[in-house]
Design a protein around this motif. Sequence first.
Motif: not given
Length: 90
Positions: A46-55, A66-79
Amino acid sequence: MMYPFMTLNDDTEITHSEMKADGSVKVYIETPDLKDGFHSAVCWLPQYRWENIHGYNQAEMAFFKKLIRDNAHVIIEFSQDGGVLNAANS
């Protein structure tokens, strides 16, 4: 293990890991590119820490952030449930 989360119209794949012991979840974004192979980025929730960005350019990264922030709660639940396919069968 990485679980599928979403495929965008441009064939961008977004996957996520199971929740790690420390509560973090790895989100991986990958877009095929005929010239460069693949563009990719990793976000740790849940840190929203970005790394290894290529291209990806700044506008694309703003969209993904924005997409990840808006869906983080669902991603965390599914994880915690073995991905969206297992969660759907629960």
